[in-house]
Design a protein around this motif. Structure first.
Motif, PDB file in Angstrom:
ATOM      1  N   VAL A  98       0.834  -1.203   0.000  1.00 43.58           N
ATOM      2  CA  VAL A  98       0.000   0.000   0.000  1.00 43.58           C
ATOM      3  C   VAL A  98       0.871   1.257   0.000  1.00 43.58           C
ATOM      4  CG1 VAL A  98      -1.631   1.324   1.367  1.00 43.58           C
ATOM      5  CG2 VAL A  98      -1.994  -1.104   1.003  1.00 43.58           C
ATOM      6  N   ALA A  99       1.993   1.197   0.744  1.00 43.58           N
ATOM      7  CA  ALA A  99       2.899   2.354   0.739  1.00 43.58           C
ATOM      8  C   ALA A  99       3.392   2.619  -0.671  1.00 43.58           C
ATOM      9  CB  ALA A  99       4.066   2.095   1.687  1.00 43.58           C
ATOM     10  N   ALA A 100       3.711   1.539  -1.402  1.00 49.21           N
ATOM     11  CA  ALA A 100       4.168   1.723  -2.778  1.00 49.21           C
ATOM     12  C   ALA A 100       3.065   2.324  -3.630  1.00 49.21           C
ATOM     13  CB  ALA A 100       4.608   0.376  -3.355  1.00 49.21           C
ATOM     14  N   VAL A 101       1.852   1.807  -3.468  1.00 44.71           N
ATOM     15  CA  VAL A 101       0.735   2.290  -4.285  1.00 44.71           C
ATOM     16  C   VAL A 101       0.512   3.783  -4.038  1.00 44.71           C
ATOM     17  CG1 VAL A 101      -1.764   2.151  -4.527  1.00 44.71           C
ATOM     18  CG2 VAL A 101      -0.418   0.060  -4.462  1.00 44.71           C
ATOM     19  N   VAL A 102       0.547   4.177  -2.777  1.00 46.50           N
ATOM     20  CA  VAL A 102       0.201   5.555  -2.454  1.00 46.50           C
ATOM     21  C   VAL A 102       1.353   6.510  -2.776  1.00 46.50           C
ATOM     22  CG1 VAL A 102      -0.380   7.143  -0.590  1.00 46.50           C
ATOM     23  CG2 VAL A 102      -1.481   4.908  -0.734  1.00 46.50           C
ATOM     24  N   TYR A 103       2.560   6.172  -2.333  1.00 46.86           N
ATOM     25  CA  TYR A 103       3.641   7.151  -2.406  1.00 46.86           C
ATOM     26  C   TYR A 103       4.450   7.052  -3.681  1.00 46.86           C
ATOM     27  CZ  TYR A 103       2.475   8.265   2.332  1.00 46.86           C
ATOM     28  OH  TYR A 103       1.792   8.670   3.434  1.00 46.86           O
ATOM     29  N   VAL A 104       4.671   5.843  -4.189  1.00 46.32           N
ATOM     30  CA  VAL A 104       5.480   5.735  -5.398  1.00 46.32           C
ATOM     31  C   VAL A 104       4.627   5.927  -6.634  1.00 46.32           C
ATOM     32  CG1 VAL A 104       6.980   4.230  -6.736  1.00 46.32           C
ATOM     33  CG2 VAL A 104       7.168   4.289  -4.261  1.00 46.32           C
ATOM     34  N   PHE A 105       3.462   5.265  -6.649  1.00 45.76           N
ATOM     35  CA  PHE A 105       2.619   5.354  -7.849  1.00 45.76           C
ATOM     36  C   PHE A 105       1.654   6.523  -7.794  1.00 45.76           C
ATOM     37  CE2 PHE A 105       3.868   0.887  -7.588  1.00 45.76           C
ATOM     38  CZ  PHE A 105       4.499   0.763  -8.816  1.00 45.76           C
ATOM     39  N   HIS A 106       1.700   7.282  -6.726  1.00 46.15           N
ATOM     40  CA  HIS A 106       0.879   8.493  -6.619  1.00 46.15           C
ATOM     41  C   HIS A 106      -0.605   8.215  -6.730  1.00 46.15           C
ATOM     42  CE1 HIS A 106       4.748  10.217  -7.077  1.00 46.15           C
ATOM     43  NE2 HIS A 106       4.300  11.449  -7.048  1.00 46.15           N
TER      44      HIS A 106
ATOM     45  N   GLY B 254       4.973  14.489  -1.291  1.00 44.02           N
ATOM     46  CA  GLY B 254       3.732  14.028  -1.904  1.00 44.02           C
ATOM     47  C   GLY B 254       2.522  14.084  -1.000  1.00 44.02           C
ATOM     48  N   GLN B 255       2.731  13.863   0.275  1.00 42.09           N
ATOM     49  CA  GLN B 255       1.572  13.813   1.161  1.00 42.09           C
ATOM     50  C   GLN B 255       1.479  15.132   1.900  1.00 42.09           C
ATOM     51  OE1 GLN B 255       4.494  12.337   1.655  1.00 42.09           O
ATOM     52  NE2 GLN B 255       4.936  13.839   3.226  1.00 42.09           N
ATOM     53  N   GLY B 256       0.328  15.615   2.058  1.00 38.38           N
ATOM     54  CA  GLY B 256       0.197  16.923   2.709  1.00 38.38           C
ATOM     55  C   GLY B 256      -0.195  16.795   4.158  1.00 38.38           C
ATOM     56  N   GLY B 257       0.512  15.971   4.911  1.00 38.85           N
ATOM     57  CA  GLY B 257       0.212  15.847   6.346  1.00 38.85           C
ATOM     58  C   GLY B 257      -1.204  15.369   6.580  1.00 38.85           C
TER      59      GLY B 257
ATOM     60  N   THR C 178      -5.961  17.425  -3.707  1.00 35.29           N
ATOM     61  CA  THR C 178      -6.812  18.015  -4.737  1.00 35.29           C
ATOM     62  C   THR C 178      -7.459  16.896  -5.533  1.00 35.29           C
ATOM     63  OG1 THR C 178      -4.890  18.103  -6.098  1.00 35.29           O
ATOM     64  CG2 THR C 178      -5.529  20.144  -5.010  1.00 35.29           C
ATOM     65  N   GLU C 179      -8.537  17.232  -6.158  1.00 36.70           N
ATOM     66  CA  GLU C 179      -9.264  16.209  -6.883  1.00 36.70           C
ATOM     67  C   GLU C 179      -8.576  15.830  -8.180  1.00 36.70           C
ATOM     68  OE1 GLU C 179     -12.056  14.566  -5.713  1.00 36.70           O
ATOM     69  OE2 GLU C 179     -11.294  15.573  -3.937  1.00 36.70           O
ATOM     70  N   GLY C 180      -7.452  16.489  -8.451  1.00 35.51           N
ATOM     71  CA  GLY C 180      -6.737  16.241  -9.701  1.00 35.51           C
ATOM     72  C   GLY C 180      -6.342  14.789  -9.889  1.00 35.51           C
ATOM     73  N   ASP C 181      -6.185  14.059  -8.794  1.00 33.21           N
ATOM     74  CA  ASP C 181      -5.758  12.660  -8.908  1.00 33.21           C
ATOM     75  C   ASP C 181      -6.746  11.809  -9.681  1.00 33.21           C
ATOM     76  OD1 ASP C 181      -3.661  13.385  -7.427  1.00 33.21           O
ATOM     77  OD2 ASP C 181      -4.594  12.815  -5.517  1.00 33.21           O
ATOM     78  N   GLN C 182      -7.968  12.237  -9.666  1.00 28.85           N
ATOM     79  CA  GLN C 182      -8.989  11.411 -10.314  1.00 28.85           C
ATOM     80  C   GLN C 182      -8.818  11.393 -11.827  1.00 28.85           C
ATOM     81  OE1 GLN C 182     -11.021   9.595  -8.583  1.00 28.85           O
ATOM     82  NE2 GLN C 182     -10.239  10.420  -6.675  1.00 28.85           N
ATOM     83  N   ALA C 183      -7.968  12.268 -12.330  1.00 30.32           N
ATOM     84  CA  ALA C 183      -7.843  12.378 -13.782  1.00 30.32           C
ATOM     85  C   ALA C 183      -6.963  11.293 -14.378  1.00 30.32           C
ATOM     86  CB  ALA C 183      -7.305  13.768 -14.147  1.00 30.32           C
ATOM     87  N   GLN C 184      -7.040  10.102 -13.860  1.00 30.48           N
ATOM     88  CA  GLN C 184      -6.283   9.006 -14.453  1.00 30.48           C
ATOM     89  C   GLN C 184      -7.211   7.830 -14.654  1.00 30.48           C
ATOM     90  OE1 GLN C 184      -3.379   8.385 -11.499  1.00 30.48           O
ATOM     91  NE2 GLN C 184      -2.311  10.293 -11.899  1.00 30.48           N
TER      92      GLN C 184
END
Lengths: 631, 290
Positions: A63-71, B259-262, B267-273
């Motif tokens: 899950v860490a890979a999915v979230v942080y590496v693959f965004h 990458g993570q904002g604490g 943003t909803e931009g991630d859904q654009a995949q």
């Protein structure tokens, strides 16, 4: 709330029960508590707690890979719980290992004494490092609750290193997930060909990824049920799709490897191993991979949960198989875990679950807190560790003390009860008795097969008679234990070939003396319990039990005389005399050497007695068929 | 200068003097309880035993002192190791009690003190302390018929071959232990196959430590490769995301590498995949499998 309390009550029960067994394990050793043997030195604790546990904790790095590496930020809501599960999983693995290691206090030796060629060394190091990494990955979640400026700074510092930590975690996980497979590479003699393959490490790694995804699904489903959270069904469905892809890859590699090495045919053997393989492959891979793709399953929370549970159980079976279950058929040993092994294993899982719940209720593991503040106060008093326990006694309502203390007392008491009971109490198997077989007598020689392997020691009876002084000499060797007997078979008293037996045959005496009427003949005092201690001695009735001048001395203290095994009796009889003679007469040097009697029987190669041994063998065979003993 | 023991099965009379000598040398007690011990007579309190085989044959079983010992290669802390002159010895001071050596040994030799709360591994150590004093092991010294003898491995191999040559009808034409599992320091010559000495009953020619060696050598490269792969994938994903954000508009405010904002909602931009989930997961998992 009752849901959680019930669940916790069951978990606490398992922990307490397992703790009692665990204490007993350290006091009385592995032999008394497990069913392990010299041929099956690894059992359920390694197969389930360690191999299964590490595999089950794979959710963290996936899950860490999915979230942080693959965004794929949409999975963020479940990532904290996944990392926490992985961290507690690893702590549980180490905890389980401490029970299984014979000298667990030496576990730190892996840090100072190196053997880099050992897969176990590598697994140990990676688990150590990865547990640290997981702790650091999860630390911000703990630190964000604190209001202290220094802690806040540490929190900020760790946060900045999230990505490197995640990548380091993936690197370490890759290594030890695969190295768990490498552990079995050195066991081609134990692991059947169906399971043994040089690419075991690769298979272990791929399956860890698939399994990790399924474990996260199970964990998310269970916690959302317990805490009545909103089920993240579409997220889980996506995880399921991903898991399905990985599982198909795993299936292709695994079956492909079998095909390439030409072992595909072994699948239809119908043996224990092949059935295990098929069941385990179906459960772990094929069934969940198919189910995850089915729209009706992936659309429902229950369907996803069930499919993931099947897969998780399947992979636990897979790891257990590689760690020992599949080896059973080949090495001719039968191992099934003892109830104490199950108790400790389940206690470890339960403890990890309780720790998870403890942290989840206090930290921000999910977007919404697990419990609202009002829920805390609603906890049932019985299960509150500091609440007071009252016995529902209508008259007085006696105060019993705090449940936590009572539980602790129970655990310690139960553990001591286990530990001080003799190890006999735990024994499951006893030596098979092997009744003695009397020597066969011919006119000139006696043949004695002291160890029943069909090979004889020849005893030249006639020569010994002549040597000892003809008819008057019988008593020198024989007891003459029955009236007018000159040579009762030794095997009458030395009844077992290899073990001590009781000389006294109570049943025979009782029936000979007329059943219950006869008790008083030996147990003379009617007011004392009828035990050996108060019975008369053999000599009081059997004055002729031992002949005058006999080498055989019978102790006359009581009836409590054990008869040595037939083999030992025969041995001692000859050897003492031979040793004396050899010591006295230098010409007889070597008379006391083993080889003096334990020769290859001359009958086999001696042209003078061509049929000697075969003839005796035939007689023995007939006798053995009667008594049912193998030659 | 590898020392060795040669046992000639045809000469053994099964008197167990070797067992007795061993028991006396190491003050071993009674036989272990049956429930932990299996068949062959070896246990934590018996380092050698005499197996009775059909046809009036007695085969002494003991540690084979492999030239490339599986147990020593398996031990995570090096508690088992081979001395340069042959014996494979054990150091309880280092041992964790993991029993991996017992799992790894092709002959199933190491035994465990199951009854003890402080258990160790017990097995034949070829009387290495006696060897240091220039004496031979207790068992070979005790043999009344010289069925088991001690000497240099090369000498004993020659002796074994000479015996086979002198009496070819009597022996299998093979010195057991010369080549199996990379060679052992305890050799046998015998009129029958001695495969039953192996755990599982099948002769093994693989050099056991080599079996895990390949996997262990792959560890550092895989470690680094995985790091590079993950770093690379992260970079690719990050770039792609940035490009997409740029295309869509200037609402991307996240600095790279954080990458993570604490825990903040992204943003909803991630859904654009669309459909990106499965596609993006697979390459990562497939990578090391290839």
């Amino acid at each position: 709330m009752t849901r959680i309390n019930k669940f916790k009550a069951v978990m606490w029960f398992l922990v307490g029960f397992g703790a009692a067994v665990g204490i007993a394990r350290f006091l009385s050793g592995l032999g008394a508590t497990t069913n392990l043997t010299d041929l099956t030195p690894w059992g359920f604790w390694i197969g389930f707690d360690v191999m299964g546990g590490v595999a089950l904790a794979a959710g963290g790095f996936v899950v860490a890979a999915v979230v942080y590496v693959f965004h794929l930020k949409e999975f963020k809501p479940i990532s904290r719980a996944a990392v926490l599960t992985a961290f507690l999983g690893y702590v549980a693995v180490v905890g389980g290992l401490l029970f299984d290691l014979g000298l667990p206090w030496n576990i730190w030796h892996m840090i100072v004494y190196w053997n880099p060629g050992s897969p176990l060394f590598e697994v140990g190091w990676c688990v150590m490092l990865y547990t640290t990494v997981l702790a650091l990955e999860f630390a911000p979640v703990v630190l964000e609750m604190a209001n202290h400026p220094i802690l806040g700074r540490i929190h900020g510092f760790l946060k900045r290193f999230t990505l490197p930590l995640v990548i380091l975690g993936i690197m370490l996980s890759t290594l030890h997930q695969s190295s768990l497979g490498s552990l079995a590479l050195i066991m081609p003699h134990r692991l059947p060909p169906l399971y043994y393959t040089p690419i075991l490490p690769v298979l272990f790694f791929i399956s860890a990824v698939g399994l990790g995804l399924m474990v996260v699904m199970v964990e998310a489903s269970v916690t959302s049920y317990l805490y009545q959270r909103e089920q993240e069904t579409d997220l889980l469905a996506k995880l399921g799709k991903g898991a399905s892809a990985v599982l198909w890859l795993y299936f292709v590699v695994r079956i492909g490897e079998l095909a390439v090495s030409g072992e595909l045919g072994l699948l239809w053997e119908g043996s224990f191993t092949s059935n295990l393989y098929i069941v385990e492959l179906l459960l772990s891979t094929v069934v969940p991979a198919l189910l995850f793709l089915h729209p009706r399953v992936s659309g429902s929370a229950g369907g996803l949960f069930s499919a993931a549970v099947i897969g998780v159980l399947g992979f636990v079976l897979n790891r257990t198989a590689v760690a020992g279950l599949a080896m059973q058929a080949g090495i001719g040993d039968h191992y099934f875990p003892s109830w104490m092994e199950f108790a400790v294993s389940f206690a470890i899982v339960a403890a990890a679950a309780l720790a998870f719940m403890f942290l989840a209720e206090r930290l921000k593991v999910w977007e919404k807190p697990a419990l609202s503040p009002s829920d805390f106060s609603k906890a049932a008093p019985l299960l509150e560790p500091n609440g007071e326990l009252w016995v529902p006694d209508p008259a007085a309502g006696i105060y019993m003390g705090r449940p936590a203390r009572l539980s602790l007392a129970f655990v310690i008491g139960a553990a001591l009860a286990f530990a001080i009971s003799p190890s006999r109490a735990f024994e499951s198997a006893e030596p098979v008795p092997s009744p003695a077989r009397p020597a066969l007598v011919s006119s000139a020689v006696m043949v004695i097969d002291g160890d029943r392997d069909g090979d004889f020691v020849q005893f030249e009876h006639n020569r010994h008679i002549a040597f000892m002084g003809d008819d008057a000499s019988c008593g020198k060797c024989h007891h003459m234990r029955l009236p007018k007997s000159k040579a009762g078979p030794c095997a009458d008293c030395h009844r077992d070939m290899d073990g001590q037996t009781d000389i006294f045959n109570h049943d025979e005496h009782a029936s000979g003396l007329g059943g219950n009427k006869g008790c008083m003949t030996c147990h003379i005092d009617p007011y004392k319990p009828k035990t050996r201690a108060v019975a008369g001695r053999c000599f009081e009735c059997h004055g002729d039990m031992v002949a005058k001048g006999s080498r055989v001395k019978l102790k006359n203290e009581s009836f409590a005389v054990p008869a040595p095994s037939y083999r030992n009796a025969m041995h001692k009889m000859c050897i003492t005399c031979h040793q004396e003679k050899a010591a006295k007469n230098p010409a007889l040097k070597g008379l006391d050497q083993c080889a003096n009697c334990h020769r290859v029987t001359p009958g086999a190669s001696d042209p003078k007695h061509p049929d000697f041994v075969p003839a005796f063998k035939e007689r023995y065979k007939a006798q053995d068929q009667e008594t049912g003993h193998p030659i | 200068m590898t020392k060795a023991i040669l046992t000639d099965v045809t000469r053994c009379i099964g008197c167990e003097s070797c067992v007795k000598a061993c028991v006396e040398e190491y003050h071993l007690g009674e036989y272990e309880k049956f429930r932990w011990v299996r068949g062959d007579g070896l246990s934590a309190s018996r380092f050698c035993s005499v197996l009775r085989r059909p046809g009036r044959l007695y085969v002494r079983k003991q540690c084979r002192h492999c030239i490339e010992p599986a147990c020593a290669s398996a031990c995570p802390v090096g508690a088992l190791h081979r001395l340069p002159n042959g014996p494979v010895v054990y150091d309880k001071e280092k041992c964790l009690g993991c029993r991996y050596c017992m799992m790894a040994c092709p002959y199933g030799i190491p035994r465990y003190e199951w009854e003890s709360p402080v258990p160790g591994i017990r097995k034949c150590i070829m009387c290495y302390k006696r060897l240091e004093q220039g004496r031979q092991p207790a068992c070979t010294e005790a043999c009344p018929v010289k069925a088991t003898i001690f000497g240099d491995r090369n000498d004993l191999l020659n002796e074994a071959k000479a015996r086979i040559k002198a009496n070819p009808g009597k022996y299998k034409h093979k010195v057991f232990g010369e080549k199996e599992v990379g060679g052992t320091s305890v050799l046998y010559i015998s009129p029958v196959d001695l495969n039953f000495l192996f755990l599982g009953g099948e002769s093994r020619t693989e050099v056991f430590p080599k079996l895990t060696e390949a996997a262990m050598h792959a560890v550092p490269p895989v470690f680094l490769a995985m790091g590079a792969l993950m770093g690379g994938l992260w970079w690719v994903c990050e770039r792609r995301e940035k490009n997409m954000a740029k295309k869509r508009g200037p609402d991307d405010h996240r600095p790279p590498g954080n990458g993570q904002g604490g825990g903040a909602v992204d943003t909803e931009g991630d859904q654009a995949q669309p459909g990106g989930t499965a596609n993006q997961e697979t390459p990562g998992e497939e990578g090391p499998g290839k």
